[in-house]
Design an enzyme around this catalytic site. Structure first.
Site, PDB file in Angstrom:
ATOM      1  NE  ARG A 157      -1.655  -2.306  11.472  1.00 21.16           N
ATOM      2  CZ  ARG A 157      -2.552  -1.376  11.170  1.00 21.16           C
ATOM      3  NH1 ARG A 157      -3.805  -1.519  11.582  1.00 21.16           N
ATOM      4  NH2 ARG A 157      -2.215  -0.315  10.476  1.00 21.16           N
ATOM      5  CB  SER A 164     -10.864  -4.480   8.114  1.00 22.27           C
ATOM      6  OG  SER A 164     -11.672  -3.364   8.190  1.00 22.27           O
ATOM      7  CD  GLU A 173      -8.200  -1.724  10.478  1.00 19.63           C
ATOM      8  OE1 GLU A 173      -8.343  -0.479  10.487  1.00 19.63           O
ATOM      9  OE2 GLU A 173      -8.157  -2.395   9.427  1.00 19.63           O
ATOM     10  NE  ARG A 210      -3.734  -2.396   2.135  1.00 18.84           N
ATOM     11  CZ  ARG A 210      -4.685  -2.739   2.989  1.00 18.84           C
ATOM     12  NH1 ARG A 210      -5.006  -1.939   3.985  1.00 18.84           N
ATOM     13  NH2 ARG A 210      -5.324  -3.872   2.828  1.00 18.84           N
ATOM     14  NE  ARG A 242      -0.824   4.675   9.234  1.00 18.91           N
ATOM     15  CZ  ARG A 242      -2.127   4.421   9.070  1.00 18.91           C
ATOM     16  NH1 ARG A 242      -2.592   4.154   7.876  1.00 18.91           N
ATOM     17  NH2 ARG A 242      -2.941   4.442  10.100  1.00 18.91           N
TER      18      ARG A 242
END
Length: 422
Positions: A389, A350, A347, A260, A275
């Site tokens: 994560r 999702s 998070e 990403r 991130r």
RNA sequence: GGAGAGGUGGUCGAGUGGUCGAAGGCGCAGCAUUGGAAAUGCUGUGAGCGUUUAUUCGCUCCGUGGGUUCAAAUCCCAUCCUCUCCUCCA
């Protein structure tokens, strides 16, 4: 993609639904184009019917030795007219698609109000936030002192927002991937190892394009994109297919690296694994009949939760409010893991029901019997769960006062006898 | 990277300019036959859009996109994919 028929019959419903998202779309303009298009098609079809009828007679006329010159002359004119209509229709189609592909999904009525992630509603918790009788360290500090996380060398090799995992860090990441895949496959998810690049049609099919091109990595000199999530290749496996209703739901799990660009996130979460431009993830993807899709979503969330429960990581599940709902989702839940360095939940998964939004774009249908009319499936997916994560959460939640990490029991078979990282 | 062959309905496969959404086989569905089944026979069997709702009529779709023509699955161009041989290579 929203249903153009719904737009025609109940435009106010669509407008109201999009208003909840604070999206203003020129529905009226869209409907005008739609009306115009349908008029043109109606005209063109009449002319085509005439053309076809005459064409059918020509072989016989020729056989009879009749002169067809005058007919051909007229047909030439007709042919030119038809072409004009077709060109106009094509033009309108392009214009309509430009709009349609950028309209977000209609949210489910159950999606709660709210503007930001702070308005998401906590549904349930597993365990309580980890308590320490010493000052806990952040995973980036732990990773550095243990010599298992090395963003500096990654920056030297590649750039910012990349990580090198080293030694037992790399081993831990790999252990988690395998543990997740083993767990999900044991519950009936078929394991898929897809390409990490996809073409444009796939990105449009699942809704990443055309609207969010700046978030994706495009491979130079090709029309390929690095996958932002395994959702893209796995969902598109069934693009343009009519599935057998008896075989639904189809359940897949897939590991991929995810890429990403993180456009618009400059300066956020710059330290650690939270991130990154590249991260690992195991994704769960389902294709379901519409009437079962919400039950399948609940089951999928439970399957994602199960791996965190097995790891004994504290987490909570939140129901995503309208302001935080993604472009493609009709309904979404996040699973958030407790991250001591952030002193809050972060998070880690999702889980969304897209209803028929992706199925429409990717043209994925099903029918129960050969005679039945094909209808769109519902697609559901969720992380099961993010690997990087998870690594961060394990380092932080299982850290000891001396800076070592106790490996969660469930991962021991995957860790080659290393029960502590020190 | 070089040379060649090919992409047609769920599947195999015919079709090289007109009455072709497309023969035939297989598969599938229904009916007949049977105590039941197999075998056999008959009938049917793609998707989308519009119209109608009498299961009516019309339009589009033969990898994809363009072109030629009164007319394209069929001819031309481009492109993607598959296969074979050569070359290179983890």
């Amino acid at each position: 993609m929203i249903d153009i028929k719904l737009l025609r019959t109940e435009p106010e419903k669509v407008i109201a639904a999009l208003a909840r998202r604070k999206e203003i779309v020129d529905i009226e303009g869209l409907l005008k184009l739609d009306t115009k298009k349908r008029e043109l098609i109606y005209e063109a079809e009449g002319k085509k019917a005439e053309q076809n009828a005459v064409s059918k007679q020509i072989p016989q006329l020729k056989k009879d030795g009749k002169d067809t010159t005058s007919i051909f002359e007229e047909m030439k004119k007709l042919s030119a007219e038809i072409k004009k209509y077709d060109d106009e229709v094509r033009e309108i189609d392009v214009k309509m698609n430009e709009i349609l592909y950028t309209i977000p999904n209609i949210p489910n009525a159950e999606v709660p109000d709210g503007d930001t992630d702070e308005d998401n509603i906590e549904v349930r918790r597993f365990m309580e936030p980890t308590k320490f009788d010493f000052e806990p360290l952040a995973h980036w500090d732990l990773g550095k002192s243990l010599g298992i996380l090395d963003p500096e060398t990654a920056a030297k090799v590649t750039g910012a927002r990349f990580h090198i995992y080293s030694g037992l860090g790399a081993r831990l990441e790999r252990a988690i991937i395998n543990f997740y895949l083993d767990t999900h496959t044991s519950k009936g998810y078929r394991e898929i190892f897809p390409p990490f690049m996809v073409h444009r049609d796939s990105m449009v099919g699942t809704g990443q394009l055309p609207k969010f091109e700046e978030d994706a990595f495009k491979v130079a000199n090709t029309d390929y994109f690095l996958v932002p999530t395994a959702e893209v290749p796995v969902t598109n496996m069934h693009r343009d297919e009519i599935l057998d209703g008896d075989k639904l739901p189809l359940k897949y799990c897939a590991y991929t690296a995810c890429f990403r660009a993180e456009a618009g996130s400059a300066g956020r979460d710059t330290r650690g694994l939270i991130r990154q431009h590249q991260f690992n993830k195991v994704e769960l993807v389902k294709f379901s009949k519409p009437e079962n899709s919400y039950a399948e979503l609940d089951a999928l969330i439970a399957d994602a939760e199960a791996v965190l429960q097995a790891l004994k990581l504290p987490y909570r599940v939140v129901k995503i409010c309208i302001g935080d709902l993604g472009f493609t989702a009709a309904m979404k839940y996040d699973i958030e893991v407790w991250m001591p360095s952030y002193n809050r939940y972060v998070e880690i998964s999702s889980c969304s029901n897209f209803e028929d939004f992706q199925a429409r774009r990717a043209n994925i249908k099903y029918k129960n019997s050969p005679k039945e009319k094909a209808q769109f499936v519902h697609t559901i997916n969720g992380s099961g769960v993010a690997i990087g994560r998870t690594t961060a959460a394990i380092l932080e939640n299982f850290q000891n006062e001396d800076g070592s990490i106790t490996v969660p029991d469930i991962l021991l078979p995957y860790m080659g006898g290393n029960d502590v990282i020190r």
